[in-house]
Design an enzyme around this catalytic site. Structure first.
Site, PDB file in Angstrom:
ATOM      1  N   HIS A   1       0.821  -1.221   0.000  1.00  8.98           N
ATOM      2  CA  HIS A   1       0.000   0.000   0.000  1.00  8.98           C
ATOM      3  C   HIS A   1       0.852   1.268   0.000  1.00  8.98           C
ATOM      4  CE1 HIS A   1      -3.392  -2.571   0.539  1.00  8.98           C
ATOM      5  NE2 HIS A   1      -3.086  -2.913   1.777  1.00  8.98           N
TER       6      HIS A   1
ATOM      7  N   ASP B   1      -2.500 -10.873  -1.656  1.00 12.01           N
ATOM      8  CA  ASP B   1      -3.015 -10.381  -0.378  1.00 12.01           C
ATOM      9  C   ASP B   1      -4.525 -10.130  -0.546  1.00 12.01           C
ATOM     10  OD1 ASP B   1      -1.893  -8.838   2.288  1.00 12.01           O
ATOM     11  OD2 ASP B   1      -3.639  -7.804   1.452  1.00 12.01           O
TER      12      ASP B   1
ATOM     13  N   HIS C   1      -6.058  -7.507   0.084  1.00 11.38           N
ATOM     14  CA  HIS C   1      -6.337  -6.108  -0.273  1.00 11.38           C
ATOM     15  C   HIS C   1      -5.678  -5.696  -1.590  1.00 11.38           C
ATOM     16  CE1 HIS C   1      -6.598  -6.433   4.179  1.00 11.38           C
ATOM     17  NE2 HIS C   1      -7.732  -5.780   3.955  1.00 11.38           N
TER      18      HIS C   1
ATOM     19  N   ASP D   1      -3.847 -12.768   4.901  1.00 15.22           N
ATOM     20  CA  ASP D   1      -5.075 -12.198   5.490  1.00 15.22           C
ATOM     21  C   ASP D   1      -6.329 -12.695   4.786  1.00 15.22           C
ATOM     22  OD1 ASP D   1      -4.307 -10.700   3.291  1.00 15.22           O
ATOM     23  OD2 ASP D   1      -4.352  -8.759   4.326  1.00 15.22           O
TER      24      ASP D   1
ATOM     25  N   TYR E   1      -2.554 -11.601   9.667  1.00 17.09           N
ATOM     26  CA  TYR E   1      -2.422 -11.098  11.040  1.00 17.09           C
ATOM     27  C   TYR E   1      -3.014 -12.031  12.088  1.00 17.09           C
ATOM     28  CZ  TYR E   1      -1.420  -7.139   8.118  1.00 17.09           C
ATOM     29  OH  TYR E   1      -0.875  -6.343   7.144  1.00 17.09           O
TER      30      TYR E   1
HETATM   31 ZN   LIG Z   1      -3.863  -7.121   3.266  1.00 16.84          ZN
END
Ligand SMILES: [Zn+2]
Length: 315
Positions: free
Chosen positions: A136, A172, A174, A254, A293
Site C-alpha cells: 500500500h 493479499d 487487499h 489475510d 495477522y
Molecule cells: Zn492485506
C-alpha cells in the site's frame, strides 16, 4: 527464506484506522517468528539473513519513492504522529509514523532486496519474511501498515540485475494501490496482477480498476470458493509466465480463516495450491510477505505454501 534483521526495539504497529474506527495495530514482530516456524519445518528451506548493503537499499528507495516521502519518514520522531501529507491521494491518513516503524520498514526493504538477490545468484525460490508489509506504499504515500514498498524494491533489484521483465502477482486480501503505481512507472519491465476482495477502499472514490493499462485486477465480491480462487491464480500465472523472466509474489495470509482484518476463510491447503501453481511455472520466484495477522494461522499457512512450492506433502 531470507530473515529480516530486527534490532530488538519495539517496532510493532500502533494503530490503524478502518473507516471511522481506530483499531489496535495487528502488524508485529511476532508475525515474523510465526512465519519462520512454518518455513523452517522443511528440510528444503535454508535460512539466510538479509544481506543487501545499505547502498543497495538506498538506491532502490530513491528509485521508487519521492524525496519528500523519504525525508518525511526520516524525520519521524519516537512518538507516533499522523502525517496527512503522506496520505494516498483522495484518502484520509490511516496509520501513524514513528522512527521505530520507519526503521523496520527499511529492514523489510532490505529483506525483499536480499531475496531478489538470491534469484540473481541463481536460486529458483526466495521468500522474504518481512514486515511491515509494503504494497500500500506508493511513490509518495503510505497506508495500511505500509511505509515503503518491499515488492517494488524486489522488482527494482531484479531489473537492475538484468532479470526482467518481472511478473508481479499480488495475492493479499487487499488491492495493492502502492505497487500498482510503482509498477506502472516501470514500463515494460513489470506487469501487475492482483486478486483481492471487493469493495476496494484504498483508492480514491470513483477510481476504476485496473488503474493501469497492462494491470489485471480481479475482485471477489464475497469470500471465494478455493477452487474458483486457485483457477484465477492459475489464469494469472499463465498470462504472467508467458511474458516474464521472473515472478515477484506479494503473498498475504489475510485471506485465511480468522484474520482480524479479513473476512475470507482459506485454510492452509489453499496456500499449498498456490505453491504448486508457482512451481509449475518453472520461473524463478521471489516471495515477499504482505499481510496476514491471525498469529496462530501464520505457521500452518507458510508451512503449507512451502510444501506446495517444494512438491512435498503439506500434512
Ligand atoms: Zn492485506
Amino acid at each position: 527464506m531470507v530473515e529480516q534483521r530486527t534490532d530488538g526495539l519495539d517496532a510493532n504497529s500502533v494503530w490503524i484506522r478502518e473507516g471511522d474506527v481506530r483499531l489496535e495495530g495487528q502488524d508485529c514482530d511476532a508475525r515474523l517468528m510465526a512465519l519462520r516456524v512454518g518455513l523452517r519445518r522443511h528440510f528444503g528451506v535454508r535460512a539466510v539473513g538479509a544481506a543487501a548493503a545499505d547502498e543497495e537499499v538506498e538506491r532502490a528507495l530513491v528509485a521508487l519513492h519521492g524525496a519528500g516521502h523519504l525525508a518525511a519518514l526520516a524525520a519521524a520522531g519516537e512518538e507516533p504522529a499522523v502525517m496527512p501529507e503522506l496520505a494516498p491521494p483522495g484518502l484520509e491518513p490511516d496509520i501513524p509514523v514513528n522512527a521505530a516503524l520507519v526503521a523496520a520498514a527499511r529492514e523489510a526493504v532490505r529483506t525483499a532486496i536480499s531475496a531478489a538477490d538470491r534469484l540473481l545468484e541463481g536460486d529458483r525460490y526466495a521468500y522474504a519474511v518481512c514486515r511491515p508489509p509494503g504494497h500500500h506504499a506508493g511513490p509518495d504515500f503510505i497506508g495500511g501498515y505500509c511505509y515503503l514498498n518491499n515488492a517494488a524494491a524486489a522488482v527494482q533489484a531484479l531489473r537492475e540485475g538484468g532479470l526482467a521483465p518481472v511478473g508481479v502477482l499480488d495475492l493479499d486480501l487487499h488491492y495493492p494501490n502502492g505497487t500498482s503505481e510503482l509498477v506502472e512507472r516501470m514500463g515494460g519491465d513489470a506487469t501487475l496482477h492482483s486478486l483481492h476482495a471487493a469493495p476496494v477502499t484504498n483508492v480514491a472514490a470513483g477510481t476504476e480498476l485496473p488503474r493501469a493499462p497492462r494491470e489485471r485486477a480481479h475482485a471477489f465480491a464475497a469470500a471465494p470458493d478455493p477452487t474458483a480462487y486457485l483457477a484465477e491464480v492459475e489464469a494469472s500465472l499463465a498470462e504472467l509466465a508467458a511474458s516474464s523472466a521472473a515472478l515477484v509474489v506479494s503473498l498475504g495470509y489475510d485471506t485465511a480463516e480468522g484474520d482480524p482484518h479479513g473476512s475470507w476463510h482459506f485454510g492452509p491447503e489453499v496456500f499449498a495450491g498456490i505453491g504448486r501453481l508457482l512451481a509449475a511455472t518453472e520461473l524463478p520466484v521471489c516471495v515477499v510477505q504482505e499481510g496476514g495477522y491471525a498469529l496462530e494461522a501464520l505457521a500452518p499457512c507458510s508451512h503449507a505454501f512451502a510444501a506446495g512450492l517444494l512438491g512435498e506433502d503439506p500434512v
